[in-house]
Design an enzyme around this catalytic site. Structure first.
Site, PDB file in Angstrom:
ATOM      1  N   HIS A   1       0.276  -8.816 -66.758  1.00 36.77           N
ATOM      2  CA  HIS A   1      -1.087  -8.315 -66.952  1.00 36.77           C
ATOM      3  C   HIS A   1      -2.003  -9.472 -67.331  1.00 36.77           C
ATOM      4  O   HIS A   1      -1.598 -10.405 -68.025  1.00 36.77           O
ATOM      5  CB  HIS A   1      -1.100  -7.238 -68.040  1.00 36.77           C
ATOM      6  CG  HIS A   1      -2.373  -6.455 -68.088  1.00 36.77           C
ATOM      7  ND1 HIS A   1      -3.525  -6.939 -68.677  1.00 36.77           N
ATOM      8  CD2 HIS A   1      -2.688  -5.224 -67.613  1.00 36.77           C
ATOM      9  CE1 HIS A   1      -4.480  -6.036 -68.563  1.00 36.77           C
ATOM     10  NE2 HIS A   1      -4.000  -4.991 -67.911  1.00 36.77           N
TER      11      HIS A   1
ATOM     12  N   GLU B   1      -5.573  -6.199 -60.100  1.00 37.16           N
ATOM     13  CA  GLU B   1      -6.530  -5.974 -61.175  1.00 37.16           C
ATOM     14  C   GLU B   1      -7.477  -7.169 -61.268  1.00 37.16           C
ATOM     15  O   GLU B   1      -7.155  -8.173 -61.909  1.00 37.16           O
ATOM     16  CB  GLU B   1      -5.819  -5.737 -62.503  1.00 37.16           C
ATOM     17  CG  GLU B   1      -4.615  -6.645 -62.790  1.00 37.16           C
ATOM     18  CD  GLU B   1      -4.426  -6.909 -64.267  1.00 37.16           C
ATOM     19  OE1 GLU B   1      -4.798  -6.045 -65.067  1.00 37.16           O
ATOM     20  OE2 GLU B   1      -3.929  -7.994 -64.613  1.00 37.16           O
TER      21      GLU B   1
END
Length: 261
Positions: A100, A172
């Protein structure tokens, strides 16, 4: 082949174990059972909540899946504060978020570290949700596709072709995370399609067509329909909206193709 959409709620560092139980109950009992056949729904709580969530899901035979937000690259030993793949597997985790952007930024995780974590997840029978994506300056310079595909291929180095089937990829764009800014559906499709093409070039079209590619970044019920309508967007990694039971349930229902009754 048809890929079942996945909606994964990344709670980040929010909710204690009692709040987690309440949220899982709300989601599970608000979303009609018929929708679970059309969309896979997973919650990704903090480590401290996982056992409570597992107990609830298993005890009540809920149709939700659950996972973890990170994993150690090590199996066991003198690594204070780390949580290993074997531990998460014993907690019934189906998914583990790896790479992430917040881990890359705040914990200086490199592609090499991410690669080792992907391997750790797969070794213990779980699926990594591998996050890739560009910061704003790379997007503005037009390097977003190359940046994201490079992160992807680096994170998968050394894996066997069959292992790739178990990987979920999440695009993302860093500039859209928690900012209220959202990539347009066309933006998301452009990069998600490029990621699938990169997988096809490396591992073959058959494998690439099986891998689910999610979009993450300010996803809400108001934009999930358009996002998931794109050919190469197979769901979403949801942040802030996953902390609101009503919103996350509505979002999941829309991804399944229908509103709440």
């Amino acid at each position: 082949m048809a890929r079942q959409p996945l909606i994964a709620g990344n709670w980040k560092m929010n909710l204690n174990h009692l709040e987690a139980i309440a949220l899982v109950q709300k989601i599970a009992f608000s979303l009609p059972e018929k929708y679970f056949a059309k969309v896979e729904v997973a919650v990704i709580p903090p480590f401290t909540d996982i056992r409570s969530v597992q107990t609830l899901i298993d005890g009540d035979k809920l149709l939700l899946k659950h996972g973890a937000q990170d994993v150690s690259e090590h199996e066991s030993g003198a690594y204070t504060g780390e949580v290993s793949g074997p531990m998460l597997a014993k907690l019934g985790c189906s998914y583990v978020v790896v790479g992430h952007s917040e881990r890359r930024e705040h914990h200086a995780e490199t592609d090499e570290v991410v690669n080792r974590k992907v391997r750790a997840v797969l070794k213990h029978g779980m699926s990594p949700i591998l996050c890739v994506g560009e910061p704003l300056e790379v997007r503005e310079a037009g390097g977003h596709v190359e940046h994201s595909t490079t992160q992807l291929i680096n994170a998968l180095k050394g894996l066997k072709t069959e292992q790739i089937r178990q990987v979920v990829v999440a695009y993302e764009p860093v500039w859209a995370i928690g900012t209220g800014k959202v990539a347009t559906a066309a933006d998301a499709q452009e990069v998600c399609a490029a990621l699938r093409t990169a997988l096809a070039d490396k591992y073959g079209k058959e494998i690439a067509d099986e891998v689910r590619v999610l979009y993450g970044g300010s996803v809400k019920s108001s934009n999930i329909g358009e996002l998931i309508g794109q050919n190469d967007v197979d769901g979403a990694l949801v942040g802030g909206a996953s902390l609101n039971g009503d919103e996350f349930t509505k979002l999941s229902a829309m991804a399944a193709g229908g509103p709440l009754p």
